[in-house]
Design a protein around this motif. Structure first.
Motif, PDB file in Angstrom:
ATOM      1  N   ARG A   1      16.720   5.902   8.163  1.00 50.14           N
ATOM      2  CA  ARG A   1      15.431   5.218   8.238  1.00 50.14           C
ATOM      3  C   ARG A   1      14.972   5.017   9.675  1.00 50.14           C
ATOM      4  O   ARG A   1      13.777   4.910   9.939  1.00 50.14           O
ATOM      5  CB  ARG A   1      15.509   3.843   7.555  1.00 50.14           C
ATOM      6  N   ILE A   2      15.886   4.936  10.618  1.00 52.59           N
ATOM      7  CA  ILE A   2      15.487   4.657  12.000  1.00 52.59           C
ATOM      8  C   ILE A   2      15.316   5.919  12.835  1.00 52.59           C
ATOM      9  O   ILE A   2      14.910   5.835  13.984  1.00 52.59           O
ATOM     10  CB  ILE A   2      16.491   3.705  12.687  1.00 52.59           C
ATOM     11  N   ILE A   3      15.602   7.085  12.246  1.00 52.19           N
ATOM     12  CA  ILE A   3      15.419   8.344  12.960  1.00 52.19           C
ATOM     13  C   ILE A   3      13.982   8.807  12.777  1.00 52.19           C
ATOM     14  O   ILE A   3      13.472   8.851  11.660  1.00 52.19           O
ATOM     15  CB  ILE A   3      16.393   9.413  12.434  1.00 52.19           C
ATOM     16  N   LYS A   4      13.325   9.136  13.873  1.00 58.46           N
ATOM     17  CA  LYS A   4      11.944   9.608  13.802  1.00 58.46           C
ATOM     18  C   LYS A   4      11.908  10.987  13.167  1.00 58.46           C
ATOM     19  O   LYS A   4      12.629  11.886  13.575  1.00 58.46           O
ATOM     20  CB  LYS A   4      11.332   9.666  15.200  1.00 58.46           C
TER      21      LYS A   4
ATOM     22  N   LEU B   1       8.546  11.397  -0.333  1.00 54.51           N
ATOM     23  CA  LEU B   1       9.736  11.238  -1.158  1.00 54.51           C
ATOM     24  C   LEU B   1      10.698  12.403  -1.000  1.00 54.51           C
ATOM     25  O   LEU B   1      11.908  12.214  -0.931  1.00 54.51           O
ATOM     26  CB  LEU B   1       9.326  11.088  -2.628  1.00 54.51           C
ATOM     27  N   PHE B   2      10.182  13.621  -0.920  1.00 52.94           N
ATOM     28  CA  PHE B   2      11.053  14.788  -0.874  1.00 52.94           C
ATOM     29  C   PHE B   2      11.327  15.313   0.529  1.00 52.94           C
ATOM     30  O   PHE B   2      12.140  16.213   0.696  1.00 52.94           O
ATOM     31  CB  PHE B   2      10.482  15.899  -1.755  1.00 52.94           C
ATOM     32  N   LYS B   3      10.681  14.781   1.557  1.00 53.67           N
ATOM     33  CA  LYS B   3      10.968  15.206   2.932  1.00 53.67           C
ATOM     34  C   LYS B   3      11.650  14.125   3.755  1.00 53.67           C
ATOM     35  O   LYS B   3      12.183  14.413   4.810  1.00 53.67           O
ATOM     36  CB  LYS B   3       9.683  15.657   3.631  1.00 53.67           C
ATOM     37  N   SER B   4      11.606  12.901   3.293  1.00 54.89           N
ATOM     38  CA  SER B   4      12.249  11.817   4.018  1.00 54.89           C
ATOM     39  C   SER B   4      13.762  11.935   3.877  1.00 54.89           C
ATOM     40  O   SER B   4      14.292  12.019   2.774  1.00 54.89           O
ATOM     41  CB  SER B   4      11.787  10.469   3.456  1.00 54.89           C
ATOM     42  N   SER B   5      14.451  11.939   4.994  1.00 54.26           N
ATOM     43  CA  SER B   5      15.906  12.075   4.938  1.00 54.26           C
ATOM     44  C   SER B   5      16.546  10.861   4.277  1.00 54.26           C
ATOM     45  O   SER B   5      17.572  10.983   3.612  1.00 54.26           O
ATOM     46  CB  SER B   5      16.482  12.304   6.333  1.00 54.26           C
ATOM     47  N   ALA B   6      15.941   9.691   4.423  1.00 52.57           N
ATOM     48  CA  ALA B   6      16.492   8.492   3.796  1.00 52.57           C
ATOM     49  C   ALA B   6      16.417   8.590   2.273  1.00 52.57           C
ATOM     50  O   ALA B   6      17.371   8.236   1.571  1.00 52.57           O
ATOM     51  CB  ALA B   6      15.753   7.254   4.285  1.00 52.57           C
ATOM     52  N   SER B   7      15.288   9.063   1.747  1.00 46.95           N
ATOM     53  CA  SER B   7      15.183   9.163   0.291  1.00 46.95           C
ATOM     54  C   SER B   7      16.071  10.286  -0.241  1.00 46.95           C
ATOM     55  O   SER B   7      16.656  10.154  -1.315  1.00 46.95           O
ATOM     56  CB  SER B   7      13.728   9.361  -0.143  1.00 46.95           C
ATOM     57  N   LEU B   8      16.207  11.383   0.494  1.00 48.39           N
ATOM     58  CA  LEU B   8      17.097  12.455   0.059  1.00 48.39           C
ATOM     59  C   LEU B   8      18.553  11.992   0.046  1.00 48.39           C
ATOM     60  O   LEU B   8      19.309  12.306  -0.873  1.00 48.39           O
ATOM     61  CB  LEU B   8      16.933  13.680   0.953  1.00 48.39           C
ATOM     62  N   LEU B   9      18.951  11.244   1.053  1.00 48.22           N
ATOM     63  CA  LEU B   9      20.311  10.711   1.075  1.00 48.22           C
ATOM     64  C   LEU B   9      20.526   9.700  -0.042  1.00 48.22           C
ATOM     65  O   LEU B   9      21.607   9.643  -0.633  1.00 48.22           O
ATOM     66  CB  LEU B   9      20.608  10.072   2.432  1.00 48.22           C
ATOM     67  N   GLY B  10      19.509   8.914  -0.340  1.00 49.67           N
ATOM     68  CA  GLY B  10      19.609   7.966  -1.452  1.00 49.67           C
ATOM     69  C   GLY B  10      19.773   8.667  -2.789  1.00 49.67           C
ATOM     70  O   GLY B  10      20.572   8.255  -3.630  1.00 49.67           O
TER      71      GLY B  10
ATOM     72  N   GLU C   1       9.330  13.895  12.466  1.00 46.98           N
ATOM     73  CA  GLU C   1       8.001  14.397  12.802  1.00 46.98           C
ATOM     74  C   GLU C   1       7.265  14.980  11.595  1.00 46.98           C
ATOM     75  O   GLU C   1       6.048  14.892  11.515  1.00 46.98           O
ATOM     76  CB  GLU C   1       8.101  15.450  13.905  1.00 46.98           C
ATOM     77  N   GLN C   2       7.984  15.576  10.635  1.00 42.11           N
ATOM     78  CA  GLN C   2       7.312  16.193   9.490  1.00 42.11           C
ATOM     79  C   GLN C   2       6.668  15.156   8.579  1.00 42.11           C
ATOM     80  O   GLN C   2       5.818  15.498   7.765  1.00 42.11           O
ATOM     81  CB  GLN C   2       8.276  17.075   8.682  1.00 42.11           C
ATOM     82  N   LEU C   3       7.010  13.882   8.722  1.00 41.67           N
ATOM     83  CA  LEU C   3       6.422  12.845   7.884  1.00 41.67           C
ATOM     84  C   LEU C   3       5.220  12.165   8.530  1.00 41.67           C
ATOM     85  O   LEU C   3       4.539  11.373   7.905  1.00 41.67           O
ATOM     86  CB  LEU C   3       7.471  11.785   7.543  1.00 41.67           C
ATOM     87  N   ARG C   4       4.950  12.463   9.776  1.00 43.31           N
ATOM     88  CA  ARG C   4       3.871  11.793  10.497  1.00 43.31           C
ATOM     89  C   ARG C   4       2.518  11.996   9.809  1.00 43.31           C
ATOM     90  O   ARG C   4       1.752  11.064   9.638  1.00 43.31           O
ATOM     91  CB  ARG C   4       3.815  12.263  11.938  1.00 43.31           C
ATOM     92  N   GLU C   5       2.214  13.235   9.397  1.00 37.99           N
ATOM     93  CA  GLU C   5       0.931  13.503   8.752  1.00 37.99           C
ATOM     94  C   GLU C   5       0.846  12.855   7.380  1.00 37.99           C
ATOM     95  O   GLU C   5      -0.194  12.353   6.987  1.00 37.99           O
ATOM     96  CB  GLU C   5       0.715  15.008   8.617  1.00 37.99           C
ATOM     97  N   ALA C   6       1.942  12.867   6.638  1.00 47.15           N
ATOM     98  CA  ALA C   6       1.936  12.323   5.284  1.00 47.15           C
ATOM     99  C   ALA C   6       1.751  10.808   5.280  1.00 47.15           C
ATOM    100  O   ALA C   6       1.179  10.257   4.350  1.00 47.15           O
ATOM    101  CB  ALA C   6       3.220  12.693   4.567  1.00 47.15           C
TER     102      ALA C   6
ATOM    103  N   GLU D   1       0.841  -1.189   0.000  1.00 55.87           N
ATOM    104  CA  GLU D   1       0.000   0.000   0.000  1.00 55.87           C
ATOM    105  C   GLU D   1       0.882   1.247   0.000  1.00 55.87           C
ATOM    106  O   GLU D   1       1.854   1.330   0.729  1.00 55.87           O
ATOM    107  CB  GLU D   1      -0.876  -0.001   1.255  1.00 55.87           C
ATOM    108  N   LEU D   2       0.529   2.201  -0.855  1.00 57.06           N
ATOM    109  CA  LEU D   2       1.273   3.456  -0.906  1.00 57.06           C
ATOM    110  C   LEU D   2       0.762   4.413   0.157  1.00 57.06           C
ATOM    111  O   LEU D   2      -0.402   4.361   0.539  1.00 57.06           O
ATOM    112  CB  LEU D   2       1.131   4.109  -2.279  1.00 57.06           C
ATOM    113  N   VAL D   3       1.627   5.300   0.588  1.00 55.26           N
ATOM    114  CA  VAL D   3       1.206   6.320   1.536  1.00 55.26           C
ATOM    115  C   VAL D   3       0.348   7.346   0.810  1.00 55.26           C
ATOM    116  O   VAL D   3       0.407   7.471  -0.407  1.00 55.26           O
ATOM    117  CB  VAL D   3       2.412   7.009   2.218  1.00 55.26           C
ATOM    118  N   GLY D   4      -0.427   8.110   1.555  1.00 51.95           N
ATOM    119  CA  GLY D   4      -1.339   9.066   0.963  1.00 51.95           C
ATOM    120  C   GLY D   4      -0.648  10.177   0.201  1.00 51.95           C
ATOM    121  O   GLY D   4      -1.061  10.548  -0.888  1.00 51.95           O
ATOM    122  N   GLN D   5       0.407  10.710   0.732  1.00 47.43           N
ATOM    123  CA  GLN D   5       1.122  11.820   0.104  1.00 47.43           C
ATOM    124  C   GLN D   5       2.529  11.357  -0.247  1.00 47.43           C
ATOM    125  O   GLN D   5       3.513  11.762   0.368  1.00 47.43           O
ATOM    126  CB  GLN D   5       1.146  13.012   1.038  1.00 47.43           C
TER     127      GLN D   5
END
Length: 87
Positions: free
Chosen positions: A65-68, A13-22, A70-75, A4-8
């Motif tokens: 990926r293991i760092i919480k 993709l652009f706020k997750s630090s893991a995807s930005l580092l990737g 907060e800005q991604l919680r709503e998305a 299942e994909l996330v809603g936003q």
């Protein structure tokens, strides 16, 4: 396993630090491949710098990926419903 994909997805993709580092690891890896062919960069960037930065970003992805974040919680709220306590 349900896929299942996330809603936003764009926000994640652009706020997750893991995807930005990737993405940074991929970009620096591509630059590392062409560093010898780019004479304008050779005067400013020492050899193997892009490769080392790419490696550092790639190593940091699982750590991010293991760092919480907060800005991604709503998305991701729709894909990660909180358990409801029994009444």
């Amino acid at each position: 396993m349900k896929f299942e994909l996330v809603g936003q997805a764009k926000t994640v993709l652009f706020k997750s630090s893991a995807s930005l580092l990737g993405m940074a690891a991929a970009a620096f890896g591509a630059l590392a491949q062409f560093q010898d062919q780019l004479p304008m960069i050779q005067a400013y960037v020492p050899p193997r710098t892009f490769a080392l930065v790419s490696l550092a970003c790639a190593i940091a992805v699982p750590l991010a990926r293991i760092i919480k974040q907060e800005q991604l919680r709503e998305a991701t709220a729709a894909a990660n419903p909180q358990p409801v306590a029994p009444q």
